[in-house]
Scaffold this motif. Structure first.
Motif, PDB file in Angstrom:
ATOM      1  N   GLU A  51       0.735  -1.286   0.162  1.00 56.85           N
ATOM      2  CA  GLU A  51       0.038  -0.033  -0.148  1.00 56.85           C
ATOM      3  C   GLU A  51       1.075   1.271  -0.098  1.00 56.85           C
ATOM      4  O   GLU A  51       0.671   2.082  -0.771  1.00 56.85           O
ATOM      5  N   ARG A 388      -4.702   3.602   2.096  1.00 59.47           N
ATOM      6  CA  ARG A 388      -5.220   2.270   1.297  1.00 59.47           C
ATOM      7  C   ARG A 388      -5.966   2.504   0.212  1.00 59.47           C
ATOM      8  O   ARG A 388      -5.988   2.018  -0.791  1.00 59.47           O
ATOM      9  N   ALA A 391      -4.091   3.940  -2.804  1.00 60.45           N
ATOM     10  CA  ALA A 391      -3.015   2.984  -3.450  1.00 60.45           C
ATOM     11  C   ALA A 391      -3.851   2.094  -4.406  1.00 60.45           C
ATOM     12  O   ALA A 391      -3.305   1.608  -5.226  1.00 60.45           O
TER      13      ALA A 391
END
Length: 415
Positions: A51, A388, A391
């Motif tokens: 991530e 997250r 990503a």
């Protein structure tokens, strides 16, 4: 306009990664669960590594992994598995100390750039040439070099060079010290240094700290370093908290941008926080002992905020007149300054004013006197879900290029 060197920040945890990103770091160096020289750091799981790397690439930043310990033969299956994962997530560089690992990377993982760790203590042009020929694309020079020695190595062997500009210093050459290994069986070359150099010693004239180095700060001559042609400026601190990383990265971001633009120098706000070590210009300016070593006082980081009243298994009770917020980073040390525990204040109660009951994740060692230092806030972990999500939006698109050259033209086709 001078080319800007890369500003490389420590990320000992997801919290410090976020803090360094927000403060303007160009790149981050971080560790996995094993094979790195900061096993006491929080470090990153494989999911977090992926991530962090995807997020960094989506935002034009870079991530380097620290695999900078010495390895035993029975550890190579584990390191091969990790390297395969790092190749898959397209990590931007692997920092290594072990020559066997360097050879493995060169021969079997050519897509992973090799960065020779400062623990290889490269200190002259012949060693730089050897490491370049062995496959290193970047060398992190020994912190014991002067400015003139850095220029000399860089001129003799063209390559990417990285230098530390801020943070803790080792009394010995990095990678050569066996002090911790000798006293405790825990080697710095295996990521387990207990920092005996920070403790007091009495040679008959009272307790002193003859091995405790002042922290490095190159802030007052950053312009000279920018002009030296060094590729990357590195900040030490994978054991530091997010507040420290944010402050220091922000300071060097402003200094580098100002120096590269050729404008007036920016005054660095480099005052130490309460309880932190004194700083010096390190070996950049010379090797005088009294300028480099803070022998007369302990260098505990943080602000003293309380004292332990009792320890009951994994519960620590301490008294403090300070208002300590949830999410604060706290360090527990004994009367001699040896660190016993460091963590984030999350699970705790306040049975009455001035008293804290802190529930830890493991049993706490005891000492005759135990002090509590506040080393900073650690609330950036709340940002990780957003990291997250972003990503997950970053995708790599395979691209095949066909290039045809003739005497008169160059044709490129993309598929």
């Amino acid at each position: 306009m001078t080319d800007k060197p890369e500003l490389l920040a420590p990320a000992g945890s997801p919290e410090t990664f976020v803090a360094a990103y927000k403060a303007g770091a160009d790149a981050f160096y971080l560790g996995a669960d094993d094979f790195n020289a900061r096993k006491r750091a929080r470090n990153f799981s494989r999911d977090e590594l992926k991530e962090a790397t995807l997020f960094a690439h989506r935002n034009g930043r870079r991530v380097y992994i620290t695999l900078n310990t010495l390895l035993y033969d029975d550890e190579f299956p584990g390191i091969i598995d990790l390297l395969s994962f790092l190749e898959e997530i397209r990590i931007d560089g692997v920092i290594v100390q072990d020559l066997g690992l360097l050879a493995m990377l060169r021969d079997h993982f050519p897509a992973l750039p090799i960065h020779a760790s400062t623990q290889m203590f490269c200190h002259n042009s012949q060693q730089a040439r050897y490491l370049k020929n062995a496959g290193a694309s970047r060398i992190i020079l020994a912190r014991e070099l002067s400015l003139e020695e850095i220029r000399s190595v860089a001129a003799a062997v063209p390559l990417e060079y990285e230098v530390f500009v801020h943070g803790a210093m080792c009394f010995s050459f990095s990678g050569c010290c066996l002090f911790s290994s000798y006293l405790h069986g825990d080697s710095g070359n295996r990521g387990r240094c207990r920092q005996p150099c920070r403790r007091p010693y009495d040679a008959g004239g009272g307790a002193m700290y003859p091995f405790s180095m002042k922290d490095l700060s190159a802030s007052s001559f950053i312009g000279e370093l920018v002009a030296s042609g060094v590729s990357a400026f590195k900040i030490e601190g994978r054991l530091r908290n997010a507040a420290y990383v944010s402050r220091v990265v922000g300071m060097y971001r402003a200094l580098i941008d100002g120096a590269a633009a050729g404008g007036a120098s920016i005054r660095a706000e480099n005052r130490a926080a309460p309880g932190q070590r004194e700083s010096s210009g390190g070996y950049f300016r010379g090797r005088e002992y009294n300028r480099l070593v803070a022998a007369e006082k302990a260098g505990s980081s943080g602000e003293l905020v309380g004292e332990v009243v009792s320890v009951k298994g994994s519960e620590l009770v301490f008294a403090s007149e300070s208002e300590i917020a949830k999410g604060s980073r706290l360090r527990v040390v004994d009367g001699e300054g040896k660190m016993l525990h460091e963590g984030t204040l999350l699970d705790f109660a306040r049975p009455r004013a001035g008293l804290y009951e802190w529930k830890l994740t493991k049993r706490m060692p005891r000492a005759s006197r135990m002090l509590i230092y506040h080393t900073g806030e650690s609330r950036a972990f709340r940002d990780w879900p957003a990291i997250r999500r972003e990503a997950g939006m970053h995708k790599y698109i395979p691209l095949r290029l066909e290039v045809a050259l003739s005497a008169t033209e160059c044709t490129v086709r993309a598929h």
